[in-house]
Design an enzyme around this catalytic site. Structure first.
Site, short mmCIF file in Angstrom:
data_model
loop_
_atom_site.label_atom_id
_atom_site.label_comp_id
_atom_site.label_asym_id
_atom_site.label_seq_id
_atom_site.Cartn_x
_atom_site.Cartn_y
_atom_site.Cartn_z
N SER A 328 -2.97 11.00 -6.91
CA SER A 328 -3.94 10.09 -6.32
C SER A 328 -5.25 10.01 -7.09
O SER A 328 -6.10 9.17 -6.78
CB SER A 328 -4.25 10.55 -4.89
OG SER A 328 -3.06 10.60 -4.15
N ASP A 352 -0.91 -1.00 7.27
CA ASP A 352 -0.45 0.33 6.88
C ASP A 352 0.29 1.00 8.02
O ASP A 352 -0.30 1.70 8.84
CB ASP A 352 -1.65 1.18 6.45
CG ASP A 352 -1.23 2.61 6.17
OD1 ASP A 352 -0.02 2.87 5.98
OD2 ASP A 352 -2.13 3.49 6.13
N ASP A 367 4.11 6.89 2.90
CA ASP A 367 2.74 7.33 2.69
C ASP A 367 2.74 8.82 2.96
O ASP A 367 3.58 9.33 3.70
CB ASP A 367 1.80 6.63 3.68
CG ASP A 367 0.34 6.77 3.28
OD1 ASP A 367 -0.26 5.77 2.89
OD2 ASP A 367 -0.18 7.92 3.33
N HIS A 373 -2.73 5.24 8.02
CA HIS A 373 -4.15 5.56 8.13
C HIS A 373 -4.86 4.68 9.14
O HIS A 373 -5.75 5.12 9.84
CB HIS A 373 -4.82 5.41 6.76
CG HIS A 373 -4.24 6.37 5.75
ND1 HIS A 373 -4.76 7.61 5.55
CD2 HIS A 373 -3.17 6.28 4.95
CE1 HIS A 373 -4.03 8.24 4.62
NE2 HIS A 373 -3.04 7.43 4.24
N CYS A 387 -5.00 6.42 0.74
CA CYS A 387 -3.87 5.73 1.36
C CYS A 387 -2.87 5.28 0.28
O CYS A 387 -3.22 4.55 -0.63
CB CYS A 387 -4.40 4.53 2.13
SG CYS A 387 -3.10 3.41 2.68
#
Lengths: 624, 380
Positions: A328, A352, A367, A373, A387
């Site tokens: 990330s 999401d 995810d 999220h 995310c």
């Protein structure tokens, strides 16, 4: 009539007798010359015998090489990181030793040399130059000196010599960056300037010691010495002084290095700090490490195999050779790419539900947070909360080509070119690369993995650090550099612009990175507690093993070496960056582990003794 | 008549007529061959020590000996009259090659000596050592001897043109040897003594001119070193001091084979090439030096005897010149290493390591053998 013939016609008989006369004359001349020659040799070998015998046996004039003193290495505040200490060595000159085997046995009895020491010595002996002093033991203790000194008169060809030996006062703390010097091996012997290395046993093997070998080494000198038959120097006739190697001042800061080293605490990992304005490497640690001093006098094979065979790979320089999925930590750069290319705006949101699906594809992309999220999420929050779904979507829309070019401008995919040895370039995949490597086209699903810094993508901690430093600099990438200055020479690092990203887009990403630490929902909000300054950063957890569809990541079920790597990249102070840091710790799962190491490094650099932020602006003012 | 008498008195001249004819058929001179083989063998022993006991070097030199002796054998088969008829053409070719070296030669050790044709590299100056006595002898043998002034001048020109070309390379040692072999022909042709004396006088005048206008710095240094080696102990004097030390420390009996410290310690530069006599003197002492000189002397006597027994003036002059050149090799080498002559690059024949010069040397002996066996065939 006969007279007439004699004058105008050839007369073979007369010519033959003429030749005979000349032949006898020539033999006479030759004989005289040979007598002179014999006289000369008689003069040298009989009359002057004593003199030349003395010259030959007692007063041999040697031209001896005087090795230069190796340059010292200092940190940015002038603290010694590599020095030369005087050590007593026991050396043998095999040509003067009547019985090598018994001499070795005697010394073994005196000093308790191991069989291995003797083996190493024999290897060195087998390729020594005539009359070269070959060390059998370097670094004699006082006691050993005394023992040998007593017996020295019984040991022709054995000498005690004082030598300067490289010493690293911080043992293992700088091993991977400073490197070490070691015995010149055969391959190195072939490539170096033999004359300049006459009398030098060691050469830089790794890191700074190797990279700046030619500057550190200096230029050999020479002296003419009179020696006795045992090779003992009686007096020095004249000398050409060697030119010592150059002293190096590094950008490294002992305090930050120590903070990082202690914080990593022997766990498998790497921590790097870069001065954002100069590209100077303030700290670069790879743990577990090893004591560089072990290598200087030739490491024992027991010690070496212990290092080589350790499952934690202490010899492996994770900072430059460790290639990890950046995970990330790439999200801020990708977010920036999306904004820059107009693929998204700061207001664009994505649904999401905790997973993502490509059109016409049944595969689910998870995810890390199963429930998602938020109902809809924008780029800033996607960075702050890390995310995955948002970045699956963004990377799909950007496409691999744009991602590749944008990431490449931040230095991913090729070595940074830092002034250290054996750096690797990581892997920034592209369509071209896929075709070359696997002879396959690029699949859209693979782009999604790149969007969260996984899949094919790999980067070294050094690349991550220089990339985040470029983020701190609003897009100016500076080649990282360990050397600050050498005598009066200051290297100018290479600088290049990444992409011309508008100021408002920068603001979105930098604000989001700040909120990773200082926002309510930031993934590294724990760092914000008791922080005297603001940090901008990004966490990451890199998967070591692939998780199959529908399977759940269960850390308990995974062997300890298959757990996720923890990553953190960041810079501080957030509003006026001075230091950029990248930390990778293998298999500790929680990115907070890496974040806390980074925080300690930043604190060391940014805070004064009272724990208050140093006023850098004022310092810069003084510097001019 | 005198000649055939001499043949009968010759040592090793062959008592058994069967044996004699075998040597004749092979065109070999047994006495000469025997002496050459002894020195070659001795040379290999010295070389082994001088090269730091390198079997490799000795093997290489052994291979060179094989080539050189083979070359000698083939040259010995050539008819002497054919040598005479061909020599002017070969001479012109040799001079052209020397010119070619000056303009397109390969540089080695600061001098242009090599000529590359195809994959083949050779030194025309080495070949000139052989051509020179042949060419001068060819010219002189067709004139009335003793030579008159015009003939003397032309002979000088024949000798000096290649010598100057070789000097230009620059290779003083070879230039001297080549010029000398031409001059020796003149001497054996009966050059008047007044010319010889005049030449000496000319040389005395020429020396300072050479010094100031012709000689290279390194050549000057060598001469200066001769007078005072200590003046540059670690520079140009180094070789000569070390070789004199090696020779002197050998004493009468020497330190023994493989026991010479001067070369083993690497004090002695060029110990296996030009300076090898120092190793021999150090390890075998004055006795070794005298033994070697004795064998060289026997070769010289044999060479001159072959000349005296030769039937044609050409053959006589060639034999005399080749033998004398061989003598100059020995004299210059042993003189320079012991510090009474300046250092010029002249190897010690049959002992110093080296391929090209060894082959030309042995080809010279091949010519001697051709002359030796031819005249005996005529005598039958």
């Amino acid at each position: 009539m006969w007279q007439h013939d004699r004058r105008y016609m050839k007369d073979p008989i007369a010519e033959a007798s003429l030749f005979q006369g000349r032949a006898f004359t020539s033999l006479l001349i030759m004989a005289i010359c040979f007598v002179v020659i014999i006289g000369r040799y008689f003069y040298l070998q009989v009359i002057q015998y004593q003199r030349y015998q003395t010259e030959s046996d007692k007063n041999r004039v040697h031209v001896q090489s005087v090795p230069p003193k190796r340059g010292l290495i200092f940190d940015r505040k002038g603290r010694l990181l590599a020095e030369n200490i005087s050590a007593q060595s026991l050396v043998l000159v095999s040509e003067r030793i009547p019985d090598m085997q018994s001499t070795i046995e005697q010394l073994q009895g005196l000093l308790g040399l191991s069989d291995e020491d003797v083996e190493t010595f024999k290897v060195r002996l087998s390729r020594h130059r005539p009359f070269e002093e070959v060390p059998i033991k370097v670094g004699l203790s006082e006691e050993e000196m005394a023992k040998v000194a007593v017996e020295l008169h019984n040991l022709p060809g054995v000498e005690i010599r004082a030598q300067l030996v490289r010493h690293y006062p911080y043992d293992d703390m700088f091993a991977h960056v400073i490197g070490y010097v070691g015995r010149i091996n055969e391959r190195e012997q072939q490539n170096l300037d033999e004359e300049n290395y006459a009398g030098t046993y060691n050469i830089g093997k790794l890191g700074i010691e190797r990279y700046y070998e030619s500057q550190l080494h200096g230029t050999v000198g020479a002296q003419n010495v009179e020696t006795d038959v045992r090779g003992k120097i009686l007096r020095v006739l004249d000398q050409i002084d060697p030119i010592p190697g150059k002293d190096l001042t590094l950008n490294l800061d002992l305090d930050i290095q120590k903070a990082a080293f202690d914080a990593l605490d022997g766990r498998r990992g790497s921590a790097i700090a870069i001065d954002t304005r100069t590209g100077g490497v303030l700290a670069i640690v790879s743990t577990p490490s090893y004591d560089s001093n072990l290598f200087v006098n030739g490491i024992s094979s027991k010690n070496y195999s212990a290092l080589r065979d350790s499952p934690d790979l202490p010899l492996f320089n994770r900072s430059l050779q460790g290639q990890y999925p950046p995970a990330s930590t790439v999200k801020p750069i990708l977010g920036l790419a999306g904004l820059h290319f107009g693929t998204i705006t700061p207001q664009t949101t994505v649904r999401d539900p905790g997973w993502y699906q490509l059109p016409n594809d049944t595969r689910f992309y998870r995810d890390w947070k199963r429930e998602g999220h938020a109902a809809r999420i924008n780029v800033a929050d996607a960075i702050i909360q890390s995310c995955d779904v948002f970045f699956y979507d963004l990377s799909y829309k950007l496409g691999i080509d744009k991602i590749h070019d944008f990431m490449a401008s931040f230095g991913y995919g090729e070595p940074t070119g830092v002034d250290l040895t054996s750096e690797r370039g990581g892997l920034l995949p592209s369509k071209d690369w896929k075709l070359r490597t696997y002879n396959q086209p690029w699949f859209p699903g693979e782009t999604l993995n790149i969007g969260i810094g996984q899949g094919y993508m790999l980067a070294t901690p050094m690349q991550m650090a220089s990339a985040v430093s470029a983020l701190a600099n609003n897009g100016e990438w500076i080649q990282p550099r360990v050397l600050q200055k050498m005598d009066d020479f200051t290297p100018m690092p290479k600088r290049r612009k990444t992409f011309e990203v508008s100021q408002s887009n920068w603001a979105v990403v930098e604000e989001a990175m700040r909120d990773v630490i200082h926002g309510q929902r930031g993934t590294a909000r724990a760092l914000a507690r008791q922080s005297a300054y603001e940090i901008a950063g990004k966490t990451g957890t890199a998967q070591v093993v692939g998780i199959a569809q529908g399977e759940k990541y269960d850390s308990k079920a995974l062997a300890s070496r298959q757990r996720d790597h923890a990553l953190f990249v960041g810079f501080a102070p957030a509003d006026a960056p001075r230091i950029a840091v990248a930390v990778v710790i293998e298999n500790v799962e929680h990115s907070s582990e890496s974040a806390s190491v980074a925080k300690k490094m930043m604190d060391t650099y940014l805070l004064d003794k009272n724990g208050e932020l140093i006023n850098f602006a004022a310092l810069d003012g003084i510097d001019g | 008549m005198a000649n055939s008498d001499f043949v009968r008195q010759m040592p090793l001249g062959g008592h058994a007529s069967l044996q004699k004819s075998l040597w004749h058929r092979l065109h070999l001179d047994p006495a000469l061959l025997f002496l050459l083989l002894i020195i070659s063998g001795f040379g290999l022993f010295v070389l082994y020590s001088a090269s730091g006991q390198s079997v490799e070097t000795v093997k290489r030199q052994g291979a060179f000996f094989m080539i050189a002796y083979t070359a000698m054998f083939f040259v010995a088969q050539i008819n002497v009259d054919m040598m005479r008829r061909w020599s002017p053409f070969v001479y012109v070719l040799g001079v052209l090659l020397l010119v070619a070296v000056l303009f397109g030669g390969t540089v080695g050790k600061g001098a242009q000596r090599w000529l590359q044709i195809g994959g083949f590299r050779f030194q025309p100056s080495e070949i000139m050592k052989l051509i020179m006595p042949l060419a001068t002898a060819w010219f002189l043998s067709s004139r009335i001897l003793p030579p008159r002034i015009r003939v003397v001048l032309i002979s000088l020109a024949i000798a000096m043109v290649p010598a100057v070309l070789i000097f230009k390379q620059p290779d003083l040692g070879t230039a001297i040897l080549v010029a000398a072999s031409g001059l020796f022909c003149l001497f054996f042709a009966g050059l008047g003594w007044r010319y010889v004396i005049a030449a000496g006088g000319l040389a005395a005048i020429a020396a300072p001119i050479m010094w100031f206008f012709v000689m290279h710095d390194y050549q000057k240094r060598r001469v200066l070193t001769l007078f005072d080696p200590e003046s540059d102990r670690l520079g140009s004097g180094w070789n000569i001091i070390q070789s004199m030390t090696a020779i002197g420390s050998g004493g009468i009996e020497g330190k023994g084979w493989l026991q010479g410290s001067q070369s083993a310690l690497n004090f002695l530069p060029e110990s296996h090439t030009d300076f090898i006599i120092a190793v021999l003197a150090e390890e075998f002492g004055l006795l070794g030096v005298i033994a070697l000189l004795l064998m060289y002397s026997l070769i010289l006597v044999r060479g001159i005897v072959i000349g005296m027994s030769a039937q044609s003036t050409f053959a006589r002059l060639v034999a005399g010149a080749i033998t004398s050149t061989f003598f100059v090799y020995v004299l210059v080498n042993m003189g320079m290493v012991s510090g009474i002559l300046p250092v010029v690059g002249v190897p010690l024949p049959l002992v110093s390591q080296g391929g090209t010069s060894l082959v030309t040397l042995m080809m010279g002996f091949g010519i001697l053998m051709a002359i030796s066996t031819e005249q005996r065939r005529l005598a039958h």
